[in-house]
Write a protein that holds these residues in place. Structure first.
Motif, PDB file in Angstrom:
ATOM      1  N   VAL A  79     168.531  56.054  33.546  1.00  0.00           N
ATOM      2  CA  VAL A  79     169.457  56.662  32.583  1.00  0.00           C
ATOM      3  C   VAL A  79     168.896  56.582  31.166  1.00  0.00           C
ATOM      4  CG1 VAL A  79     171.768  56.518  31.576  1.00  0.00           C
ATOM      5  CG2 VAL A  79     171.461  56.237  34.037  1.00  0.00           C
ATOM      6  N   PHE A  80     168.370  55.416  30.792  1.00  0.00           N
ATOM      7  CA  PHE A  80     167.765  55.285  29.466  1.00  0.00           C
ATOM      8  C   PHE A  80     166.447  56.042  29.361  1.00  0.00           C
ATOM      9  CE2 PHE A  80     169.963  50.954  28.567  1.00  0.00           C
ATOM     10  CZ  PHE A  80     171.154  51.630  28.383  1.00  0.00           C
ATOM     11  N   GLY A  81     165.790  56.266  30.503  1.00  0.00           N
ATOM     12  CA  GLY A  81     164.563  57.043  30.524  1.00  0.00           C
ATOM     13  C   GLY A  81     163.321  56.187  30.702  1.00  0.00           C
ATOM     14  N   ILE A  82     162.341  56.741  31.411  1.00  0.00           N
ATOM     15  CA  ILE A  82     161.073  56.061  31.671  1.00  0.00           C
ATOM     16  C   ILE A  82     159.965  56.838  30.979  1.00  0.00           C
ATOM     17  CG2 ILE A  82     159.496  55.234  33.454  1.00  0.00           C
ATOM     18  CD1 ILE A  82     161.863  55.455  35.417  1.00  0.00           C
ATOM     19  N   SER A  83     159.218  56.167  30.163  1.00  0.00           N
ATOM     20  CA  SER A  83     158.108  56.820  29.456  1.00  0.00           C
ATOM     21  C   SER A  83     156.932  57.015  30.400  1.00  0.00           C
ATOM     22  CB  SER A  83     157.680  55.977  28.255  1.00  0.00           C
ATOM     23  OG  SER A  83     158.739  55.858  27.325  1.00  0.00           O
ATOM     24  N   LEU A  84     156.387  58.224  30.433  1.00  0.00           N
ATOM     25  CA  LEU A  84     155.253  58.571  31.275  1.00  0.00           C
ATOM     26  C   LEU A  84     154.055  58.916  30.388  1.00  0.00           C
ATOM     27  CD1 LEU A  84     157.101  60.835  33.876  1.00  0.00           C
ATOM     28  CD2 LEU A  84     156.523  58.416  34.110  1.00  0.00           C
ATOM     29  N   PRO A  85     152.853  58.970  30.960  1.00  0.00           N
ATOM     30  CA  PRO A  85     151.669  59.349  30.165  1.00  0.00           C
ATOM     31  C   PRO A  85     151.811  60.740  29.545  1.00  0.00           C
ATOM     32  CG  PRO A  85     151.026  58.365  32.264  1.00  0.00           C
ATOM     33  CD  PRO A  85     152.506  58.578  32.335  1.00  0.00           C
ATOM     34  N   PHE A  86     151.055  60.973  28.489  1.00  0.00           N
ATOM     35  CA  PHE A  86     150.993  62.264  27.790  1.00  0.00           C
ATOM     36  C   PHE A  86     152.326  62.641  27.152  1.00  0.00           C
ATOM     37  CE2 PHE A  86     148.117  62.482  31.501  1.00  0.00           C
ATOM     38  CZ  PHE A  86     146.902  62.435  30.821  1.00  0.00           C
ATOM     39  N   GLY A  87     153.145  61.641  26.836  1.00  0.00           N
ATOM     40  CA  GLY A  87     154.386  61.902  26.120  1.00  0.00           C
ATOM     41  C   GLY A  87     155.533  62.376  26.982  1.00  0.00           C
ATOM     42  N   TRP A  88     155.359  62.391  28.297  1.00  0.00           N
ATOM     43  CA  TRP A  88     156.433  62.812  29.205  1.00  0.00           C
ATOM     44  C   TRP A  88     157.450  61.681  29.357  1.00  0.00           C
ATOM     45  CZ3 TRP A  88     156.487  67.381  32.526  1.00  0.00           C
ATOM     46  CH2 TRP A  88     155.471  68.273  32.209  1.00  0.00           C
ATOM     47  N   GLN A  89     158.668  62.037  29.722  1.00  0.00           N
ATOM     48  CA  GLN A  89     159.710  61.053  29.979  1.00  0.00           C
ATOM     49  C   GLN A  89     160.549  61.505  31.170  1.00  0.00           C
ATOM     50  OE1 GLN A  89     162.815  60.442  27.019  1.00  0.00           O
ATOM     51  NE2 GLN A  89     162.756  58.234  27.371  1.00  0.00           N
ATOM     52  N   PHE A  90     160.755  60.571  32.092  1.00  0.00           N
ATOM     53  CA  PHE A  90     161.584  60.851  33.277  1.00  0.00           C
ATOM     54  C   PHE A  90     162.943  60.206  33.063  1.00  0.00           C
ATOM     55  CE2 PHE A  90     163.128  59.700  37.558  1.00  0.00           C
ATOM     56  CZ  PHE A  90     163.182  60.972  38.112  1.00  0.00           C
ATOM     57  N   GLN A  91     163.994  61.022  33.172  1.00  0.00           N
ATOM     58  CA  GLN A  91     165.331  60.541  32.873  1.00  0.00           C
ATOM     59  C   GLN A  91     166.333  61.156  33.836  1.00  0.00           C
ATOM     60  OE1 GLN A  91     166.641  61.447  28.871  1.00  0.00           O
ATOM     61  NE2 GLN A  91     167.993  59.670  28.787  1.00  0.00           N
ATOM     62  N   VAL A  92     167.229  60.348  34.335  1.00  0.00           N
ATOM     63  CA  VAL A  92     168.318  60.796  35.208  1.00  0.00           C
ATOM     64  C   VAL A  92     169.610  60.353  34.547  1.00  0.00           C
ATOM     65  CG1 VAL A  92     169.389  60.633  37.470  1.00  0.00           C
ATOM     66  CG2 VAL A  92     166.905  60.612  37.273  1.00  0.00           C
ATOM     67  N   THR A  93     170.448  61.288  34.191  1.00  0.00           N
ATOM     68  CA  THR A  93     171.642  60.944  33.418  1.00  0.00           C
ATOM     69  C   THR A  93     172.890  61.528  34.045  1.00  0.00           C
ATOM     70  OG1 THR A  93     171.368  62.907  32.016  1.00  0.00           O
ATOM     71  CG2 THR A  93     170.334  60.866  31.266  1.00  0.00           C
ATOM     72  N   GLY A  94     174.017  61.059  33.549  1.00  0.00           N
ATOM     73  CA  GLY A  94     175.313  61.623  33.886  1.00  0.00           C
ATOM     74  C   GLY A  94     175.628  61.620  35.361  1.00  0.00           C
ATOM     75  N   ALA A  95     176.115  62.788  35.809  1.00  0.00           N
ATOM     76  CA  ALA A  95     176.575  62.924  37.182  1.00  0.00           C
ATOM     77  C   ALA A  95     175.457  62.707  38.184  1.00  0.00           C
ATOM     78  CB  ALA A  95     177.198  64.311  37.376  1.00  0.00           C
ATOM     79  N   VAL A  96     174.226  63.110  37.845  1.00  0.00           N
ATOM     80  CA  VAL A  96     173.104  62.958  38.778  1.00  0.00           C
ATOM     81  C   VAL A  96     172.859  61.485  39.084  1.00  0.00           C
ATOM     82  CG1 VAL A  96     170.654  63.382  39.133  1.00  0.00           C
ATOM     83  CG2 VAL A  96     172.059  65.104  37.988  1.00  0.00           C
ATOM     84  N   ALA A  97     172.925  60.629  38.070  1.00  0.00           N
ATOM     85  CA  ALA A  97     172.715  59.201  38.280  1.00  0.00           C
ATOM     86  C   ALA A  97     173.774  58.620  39.210  1.00  0.00           C
ATOM     87  CB  ALA A  97     172.733  58.465  36.937  1.00  0.00           C
ATOM     88  N   ILE A  98     175.017  59.056  39.051  1.00  0.00           N
ATOM     89  CA  ILE A  98     176.095  58.552  39.908  1.00  0.00           C
ATOM     90  C   ILE A  98     175.908  59.037  41.337  1.00  0.00           C
ATOM     91  CG2 ILE A  98     178.579  58.636  40.322  1.00  0.00           C
ATOM     92  CD1 ILE A  98     178.995  58.646  37.332  1.00  0.00           C
ATOM     93  N   VAL A  99     175.537  60.313  41.522  1.00  0.00           N
ATOM     94  CA  VAL A  99     175.302  60.833  42.869  1.00  0.00           C
ATOM     95  C   VAL A  99     174.165  60.065  43.544  1.00  0.00           C
ATOM     96  CG1 VAL A  99     174.509  62.839  44.177  1.00  0.00           C
ATOM     97  CG2 VAL A  99     176.239  63.118  42.402  1.00  0.00           C
ATOM     98  N   VAL A 100     173.106  59.776  42.788  1.00  0.00           N
ATOM     99  CA  VAL A 100     171.996  58.990  43.336  1.00  0.00           C
ATOM    100  C   VAL A 100     172.480  57.612  43.771  1.00  0.00           C
ATOM    101  CG1 VAL A 100     169.856  57.805  42.722  1.00  0.00           C
ATOM    102  CG2 VAL A 100     170.175  60.205  42.107  1.00  0.00           C
ATOM    103  N   ALA A 101     173.288  56.963  42.925  1.00  0.00           N
ATOM    104  CA  ALA A 101     173.812  55.638  43.265  1.00  0.00           C
ATOM    105  C   ALA A 101     174.670  55.701  44.520  1.00  0.00           C
ATOM    106  CB  ALA A 101     174.614  55.084  42.093  1.00  0.00           C
TER     107      ALA A 101
END
Length: 633
Positions: free
Chosen positions: A488-510
């Motif tokens: 939810v807070f986000g994961i920093s990836l190489p080359f300035g990319w960021q992987f983030q799962v927020t809101g409803a998607v995070a709850i569905v994943v949980a």
């Protein structure tokens, strides 16, 4: 840019199609493993990292502090602080055991332990179990209470025939369908100051009594028994019906009394099922959260509730340390359960199952001591199992002045006039249903893939099964915190990319991660019973792997998939532990979260919302009952 025609020819090439068909299971297994790695193990790892790293440097200081703290481990803290002083620890233990006394007095003080019965207390000389000790203590009491309530039900269902027997047996699936927070509200409606029980007592000039305040631990344990006694009954009934009656008849013919034949022949065949149910119950109640949070709060805090409180206070290191210790214990218990279940699955079933006699064939039999005892148990069962749910429905349409619809009117007014920061009923209902559908899309394929991999893994299947069952051993609170801190807070990836799962998607994943084990537990038994010769015959007759899968395997396990899907939907609808952490604005809170928020302010609207939640989850139960859903072995 690649043209469409070459791509189509590439996909239609028989060699490529054959390769994809041969490796389809491996590819889907790798995909499922990747989802679990990112959505489960990584978030949990983030939480655990808070306990073992300080400013990027590994340390065990947090573990030392927690293990040596009497608040968490009571008298054992001295052992953890100085484990080499064995003689002193053993001497203290012998002195403690020698000083324990049982007192049958209402006035006897209880400095360290509380037995949830008003006429019994246990007095110890200042020896305390700490938070972990209390959590195990209440889990043990809850397991005993579940056995006391569940085993008589198993006896009646396995040995007697009566009207409504099949319906009652079907209702033993309810622990996996009813949300814990809703059960807590049902017990509040039953045993509260203005609850149904006090209303009934008031009709005969008694009460009101403050059951919730007088012995909250008793209410929590009874609520746990409500949840887990049906599970024990369901598992034990299946074992009882598999007892070979010929062995009992042989023992009787050799001179054994009915009691001796039962103890020497029937009981040994039931003990594996009883042990399985007790172990599952202990795991579930050790990791209890919504029931204790709603009925006991921090006064009866278990490890799970305390982790939640530490996280709310932003004490991540201490919460993560507690989470690791709790997970180690629960994983060990889960692995023991799976090993035991695997060992029992190969045992042969009875060739001759016991017949059932009529419960009340005539008036004279109905007045026998055994039948009267069954009637007495039925009264207790009505109070414990039926009372809270009936009270939930009644409480939604009544108040101190009689029948009313003002609780539901309040929900409608909150919906029409409520501000954005207020909890409104429609978004909660809408979100719950949408999250449930989203959970199905992820949990069902994952559960089926894990089932297939486990069934074909041979001896290593137990290890794979244990790793896949991690969601049952990792608390929803820990998982929700990990998702919040990581994806939810986000994961920093190489080359300035960021992987983030927020809101409803995070709850569905949980929800999906929490639900797919139930799909696996419904599909795996059907897969293990499939005859490989059928697939080989289909292949020998020219059917492709895909055709054999669609025409033979899937129809035979379809009932397990449907039951697993119903379980997944019900788990999503009732999931509270992770959702209460991840839910934010009106786009993410669900019915259980709304129910908990209402309960903290006005009990009437909370009971009304609980009734709505009960109606929604009842639909899942109907589906599971129709297709024969299971969770036991």
């Amino acid at each position: 840019m690649i043209g469409k025609q070459p791509v189509r020819r590439f996909l239609e090439d028989s060699t490529v199609a054959d390769w994809l068909e041969r490796h389809a299971l491996k590819l889907t297994a790798l995909l499922s493993a990747g989802v679990l790695a990112v959505m489960l193990y990584f978030p949990v790892g983030i939480v655990f990292a808070n306990a073992v790293f300080v400013d990027g440097v590994p340390t065990l200081e947090h573990f030392r502090a927690v293990l040596a703290d009497p608040f968490y481990f009571g008298s054992l803290a001295a052992v953890f602080e100085n484990p080499l002083a064995i003689g002193g620890h053993l001497g203290a233990l012998v002195g403690w055991l020698g000083a324990i006394s049982i007192s049958l007095s209402l006035e006897t003080p209880l400095p360290s332990l509380e037995v949830p019965l008003p006429w019994v207390s246990v007095q110890t000389p200042g020896v305390r179990g700490g938070l972990f000790g209390f959590t195990a203590y209440q889990a043990a009491l809850s397991t005993i209470a579940s056995l006391v309530l569940g085993l008589p039900a198993a006896y009646v269902l396995a040995n007697y025939e009566f009207r409504g027997r099949q319906t009652i047996r079907s209702l033993t699936i309810l622990p996996f369908v009813l949300p814990g927070i809703m059960v807590a509200v049902g017990f509040y409606a039953m045993f509260g100051q203005a609850g149904t029980l006090n209303s009934l007592l008031g009709a005969v000039g008694l009460g009101p009594y403050s059951f919730m305040q007088y012995s909250p631990l008793t209410i929590v344990i009874v609520a746990h028994a409500f949840y887990n006694a049906p599970l024990i009954a369901r598992i034990t009934v299946a074992a009882w019906e598999s007892v070979d009656t010929r062995t009992v008849e042989t023992a009787r013919s050799l001179g054994a009394s009915r009691r001796r034949a039962f103890l020497d022949v029937v009981v040994p065949q039931l003990l594996p099922a009883v042990f399985t149910g007790a172990l599952l119950t202990f795991i579930f109640t050790f990791m209890t959260f919504p029931i204790v949070l709603a009925l006991g709060g921090l006064e009866l805090a278990t490890v799970e509730v305390w982790i939640y409180d530490r996280m709310r206070r932003l004490d991540y290191a201490e919460a993560a340390t507690l989470a690791i210790l709790e997970t180690i214990l629960s994983l060990g218990l889960t692995y023991a359960y799976l090993r035991y279940e695997s060992a029992q699955s190969g045992l042969s079933r009875a060739a001759s199952s016991p017949g059932r006699e009529k419960l009340f064939p005539d008036l004279r039999t109905a007045l026998s001591p055994k039948r009267l005892a069954i009637v007495g148990y039925g009264v207790v069962a009505l109070v414990v199992f039926v009372g809270p749910m009936v009270s939930l429905v009644i409480g939604g349409v009544t108040d101190s002045n009689g029948v009313t619809l003002r609780h539901y009117s309040f929900l409608l007014e909150r919906q029409v006039e409520g501000a954005d920061f207020q909890t409104q009923p429609y978004p909660a209902i809408r979100n719950s249903l949408l999250f449930g559908l989203g959970t199905l899309l992820i949990a069902v394929p994952m559960g089926v893939v894990v089932s297939v991999v486990t069934a074909r893994a041979g001896q290593s299947g137990t290890i794979i099964d244990t790793l896949a069952m991690v969601p049952l051993a990792v608390s929803g609170v820990v998982f929700g915190i990990g998702l919040l801190q990581g994806l939810v807070f986000g994961i920093s990836l190489p080359f300035g990319w960021q992987f983030q799962v927020t809101g409803a998607v995070a709850i569905v994943v949980a929800h999906a991660v929490a639900a797919y084990p139930f799909v696996t537990r419904n599909v795996s038994p059907l897969l293990s019973n499939l005859d490989p010769a059928m697939m080989e015959s289909a292949r020998a007759l020219g059917a492709s792997r895909t055709r054999a899968l669609l025409d033979i395997e899937l129809p035979l396990i379809a009932s397990g998939i449907v039951a697993g899907a119903a379980f997944a939907f019900a788990i999503s609808i009732g999931e509270f532990s992770s959702t209460v952490i991840l839910a934010g604005g009106s786009e993410t809170y669900t019915m259980p979260v709304a129910l908990e928020r209402y309960l903290g302010r006005r009990s009437g609207p909370a009971i009304a919302m609980g009734t709505i939640l009960l109606l929604v989850t009842a639909s899942s139960f109907v589906v599971i009952d129709r297709v024969g859903g299971r969770f036991e072995r």
